[in-house]
Design a protein around this motif. Structure first.
Motif, PDB file in Angstrom:
ATOM      1  N   VAL A 138       1.041  -1.440   0.189  1.00 50.95           N
ATOM      2  CA  VAL A 138      -0.161  -0.039   0.165  1.00 50.95           C
ATOM      3  C   VAL A 138       0.469   1.306  -0.400  1.00 50.95           C
ATOM      4  O   VAL A 138       0.179   2.156  -0.288  1.00 50.95           O
ATOM      5  N   GLY A 139       2.385   1.427   0.055  1.00 46.54           N
ATOM      6  CA  GLY A 139       2.212   2.228  -0.356  1.00 46.54           C
ATOM      7  C   GLY A 139       2.706   3.059   1.613  1.00 46.54           C
ATOM      8  O   GLY A 139       3.251   4.553   1.334  1.00 46.54           O
ATOM      9  N   ARG A 140       2.813   2.571   2.856  1.00 40.49           N
ATOM     10  CA  ARG A 140       2.708   3.199   3.722  1.00 40.49           C
ATOM     11  C   ARG A 140       4.193   2.831   5.129  1.00 40.49           C
ATOM     12  O   ARG A 140       4.569   2.031   4.467  1.00 40.49           O
ATOM     13  N   GLY A 141       4.443   4.279   5.387  1.00 36.88           N
ATOM     14  CA  GLY A 141       5.565   3.875   6.442  1.00 36.88           C
ATOM     15  C   GLY A 141       6.472   4.860   5.927  1.00 36.88           C
ATOM     16  O   GLY A 141       6.028   5.860   5.198  1.00 36.88           O
ATOM     17  N   SER A 142       7.644   5.207   7.319  1.00 36.03           N
ATOM     18  CA  SER A 142       8.244   6.427   7.104  1.00 36.03           C
ATOM     19  C   SER A 142       9.603   5.282   7.238  1.00 36.03           C
ATOM     20  O   SER A 142       9.978   4.741   8.189  1.00 36.03           O
ATOM     21  N   THR A 143      10.904   6.951   7.243  1.00 36.03           N
ATOM     22  CA  THR A 143      11.773   6.849   7.544  1.00 36.03           C
ATOM     23  C   THR A 143      12.678   7.366   8.152  1.00 36.03           C
ATOM     24  O   THR A 143      12.135   8.645   7.865  1.00 36.03           O
ATOM     25  N   VAL A 144      13.061   7.237   9.587  1.00 39.50           N
ATOM     26  CA  VAL A 144      14.191   9.064  10.133  1.00 39.50           C
ATOM     27  C   VAL A 144      15.268   8.722  10.091  1.00 39.50           C
ATOM     28  O   VAL A 144      15.700   7.392  10.287  1.00 39.50           O
ATOM     29  N   HIS A 145      15.761   9.350  10.543  1.00 38.39           N
ATOM     30  CA  HIS A 145      17.939   9.440  10.637  1.00 38.39           C
ATOM     31  C   HIS A 145      18.130   8.856   9.226  1.00 38.39           C
ATOM     32  O   HIS A 145      19.233   8.392   9.153  1.00 38.39           O
ATOM     33  N   THR A 146      17.672   9.241   7.855  1.00 38.51           N
ATOM     34  CA  THR A 146      18.381   8.329   7.426  1.00 38.51           C
ATOM     35  C   THR A 146      19.719   8.953   6.233  1.00 38.51           C
ATOM     36  O   THR A 146      20.205  10.161   6.893  1.00 38.51           O
ATOM     37  N   GLY A 147      20.367   7.873   6.125  1.00 40.47           N
ATOM     38  CA  GLY A 147      21.809   7.903   5.924  1.00 40.47           C
ATOM     39  C   GLY A 147      22.858   8.171   7.277  1.00 40.47           C
ATOM     40  O   GLY A 147      23.820   8.336   7.114  1.00 40.47           O
ATOM     41  N   THR A 148      22.242   7.828   8.533  1.00 37.63           N
ATOM     42  CA  THR A 148      22.481   7.792   9.465  1.00 37.63           C
ATOM     43  C   THR A 148      23.056   6.281  10.546  1.00 37.63           C
ATOM     44  O   THR A 148      21.990   5.643   9.902  1.00 37.63           O
ATOM     45  N   PRO A 149      24.300   6.220  11.105  1.00 36.93           N
ATOM     46  CA  PRO A 149      23.719   4.875  11.491  1.00 36.93           C
ATOM     47  C   PRO A 149      22.854   4.324  12.728  1.00 36.93           C
ATOM     48  O   PRO A 149      22.621   3.473  12.553  1.00 36.93           O
ATOM     49  N   ALA A 153      14.104   2.867   9.477  1.00 48.02           N
ATOM     50  CA  ALA A 153      12.333   2.432   8.425  1.00 48.02           C
ATOM     51  C   ALA A 153      11.497   1.727   9.270  1.00 48.02           C
ATOM     52  O   ALA A 153      11.247   0.778   9.748  1.00 48.02           O
ATOM     53  N   VAL A 154      10.292   1.858   8.579  1.00 47.19           N
ATOM     54  CA  VAL A 154       8.967   1.260   8.924  1.00 47.19           C
ATOM     55  C   VAL A 154       8.228   1.794   7.608  1.00 47.19           C
ATOM     56  O   VAL A 154       7.800   2.107   6.974  1.00 47.19           O
ATOM     57  N   GLN A 155       8.242  -0.035   7.750  1.00 47.20           N
ATOM     58  CA  GLN A 155       6.849  -0.562   6.716  1.00 47.20           C
ATOM     59  C   GLN A 155       5.736  -0.956   6.563  1.00 47.20           C
ATOM     60  O   GLN A 155       5.748  -2.526   7.312  1.00 47.20           O
ATOM     61  N   GLU A 156       4.575  -0.273   6.605  1.00 44.62           N
ATOM     62  CA  GLU A 156       3.660  -1.090   6.787  1.00 44.62           C
ATOM     63  C   GLU A 156       2.693  -1.737   6.087  1.00 44.62           C
ATOM     64  O   GLU A 156       3.430  -1.578   4.990  1.00 44.62           O
ATOM     65  N   SER A 157       2.340  -3.069   6.643  1.00 39.88           N
ATOM     66  CA  SER A 157       1.322  -3.607   6.180  1.00 39.88           C
ATOM     67  C   SER A 157      -0.088  -3.659   6.523  1.00 39.88           C
ATOM     68  O   SER A 157      -0.430  -3.866   7.547  1.00 39.88           O
ATOM     69  N   ILE A 158      -1.270  -3.243   5.009  1.00 37.64           N
ATOM     70  CA  ILE A 158      -2.415  -3.215   5.528  1.00 37.64           C
ATOM     71  C   ILE A 158      -3.148  -3.993   5.317  1.00 37.64           C
ATOM     72  O   ILE A 158      -3.297  -4.330   4.317  1.00 37.64           O
TER      73      ILE A 158
END
Ligand code: NAI
Ligand code: MG
Length: 379
Positions: A138-149, A153-158
């Motif tokens: 479904v294309g839902r999710g988010s990433t924080v602190h991209t490019g850092t250690p 990444a959160v990828q949701e399944s609906i």
């Protein structure tokens, strides 16, 4: 005389090559079986995107809605970042048109080479129904602190009860018309929230179909049951992600990506369904005439079955089976015929009108035609 309006999206790479071959077969079927087609070629895909920046647009959606069906080649090009076309066009169409049922026959036709030693057509005759609009896609999710250690990444399944019911009910009805066996594939021992909703839905709907025997297999176990004992399965129903993966495994068993066909069905009758081979644009062989068009030809037969042209669809399937069995190899120069040559050979056989050897086993063409009729999806 019936007229079927079919939008044709050839796309990129081998897409236009295999679609041209399929259109030749479609023309032969139309003239032999007495219907007409109104074809509209829609420019779309990687090349179109690079030129215009356009993916799935509102105008295209409105235009395509007026068609009876969509015939699709393949999209993708190394020059376009992975995911752009998949999410921006293909998933967008499946969702906009609620093509909830991805119908994937895994049928080994006679004379087709399978990598599974000793496997015979009578043992490999099933349909995988993949939920096509929900789950992890479904294309839902988010990433924080991209490019850092510390990137997260959160990828949701609906998973919705209504969405699951739609494909599970279709699968039961299909199983009832076939050999009466339905297998749910999931990973309910680990993905317990989604897994339980799927299993509960199957259990609830099962009471309406007492003649159908219900089974459950974990997706990892499916990866050995499917190649080794495909005869265990009749109709398999599963979610979007698991379905994506096990249908590729199914394709390998039935002779490879070149021969595997699929339908993306809108089962509410609210928008056109879409028909496509399961392979991609194969940039490695594009332009060489080495692509096997039979997956697209068989998808075209499925399209005609869905539109009510059962006799034409059965003839295309039988002609394809005949030509497939005569090919020394399933792709590349060893195939002995070009992509266009295979299309021509199938078209000629359709025009001749047989006699064809009967296609053994359960007919997915009959299945699709009957399912469409029972849902009043065609006249
Ligand atoms: P692919 O399916 O295009 O090719 C995989 C392998 O199978 C290649 O070696 C190819 O030559 C071969 N192959 C595929 N179809 C064939 C046919 N009809 N006859 C003979 N050989 C065939 O998958 P790949 O290489 O992972 O992806 C290529 C591009 O296609 C990528 O841009 C990908 O995103 C896109 N793609 C698009 C799909 C679609 O439009 N529905 C589905 C899968 C991939
Ligand atoms: Mg796939």
């Amino acid at each position: 005389m019936n007229t079927h309006r079919i939008a044709v999206i050839s796309g990129d790479g081998i897409g236009p090559e295999v679609v041209e071959a399929a259109l030749e077969v479609l023309a032969a079927a139309a003239s032999t079986y007495g219907f007409t087609t109104e074809l509209q070629k829609i420019p779309a895909g990687a090349q179109h995107y690079l030129r215009t920046g356009e993916l799935w647009t509102r105008e295209l959606e409105e235009n395509l809605r007026t068609y009876d069906a969509v015939l699709f080649g393949a999209m993708g090009d190394p020059a376009v970042k992975p995911g752009v076309l998949e999410r921006g066009f293909i998933l967008a169409m499946r969702q906009a048109f609620q093509q909830a049922v991805n119908f994937r026959p895994v049928k080994l036709y006679p004379g087709v080479a399978t990598p599974i030693a000793g496997l015979t057509p009578d043992r490999c005759d099933l349909v995988i129904i993949r939920e096509n609009t929900e789950g992890a896609y479904v294309g839902r999710g988010s990433t924080v602190h991209t490019g850092t250690p510390h990137a997260v990444a959160v990828q949701e399944s609906i998973n919705t009860r209504a969405g699951i019911e739609r494909v599970v009910d279709y699968s039961f009805r299909l199983a009832q018309r076939r050999r009466g066996r339905l297998t749910l594939v999931h990973k309910k021992n680990i993905l317990i929230e989604a897994g339980n909703l799927w299993q509960d839905t199957v259990n609830d709907i099962a009471s309406q179909y007492p003649a159908v025997e219900v089974d459950y297999v974990h997706v990892d176990a499916m990866c050995f049951h499917l190649p080794l004992t495909p005869e265990r399965f009749d109709v398999v129903v599963t979610d979007n992600l698991f379905g994506d993966i096990i249908t590729d495994l199914g394709a390998v068993i039935q002779g490879g990506l070149g021969v595997a066909a699929s339908a993306n069905l809108n089962v509410d009758g609210t928008a056109p369904s879409m028909f496509e081979a399961i392979h991609g644009s194969a940039p490695d062989i594009a332009g060489k005439g080495w692509a096997n068009p039979t997956g697209t030809v068989l998808s075209t037969a499925m399209c005609l079955a869905h539109l009510g042209e059962k006799d034409a669809a059965l003839a295309i399937e039988a002609a394809t089976v005949e030509v497939l069995a005569s090919l020394p190899a399933l792709s590349g120069p060893a195939m002995g015929m070009s992509t266009a040559g295979v299309g021509r050979a199938i078209a000629e056989a359709v025009r001749k009108g047989g006699p064809f050897s009967p296609v053994p086993g359960q007919s997915v063409i009959e299945d699709l035609a009957k399912m469409a009729t029972s849902m009043a999806l065609h006249n």
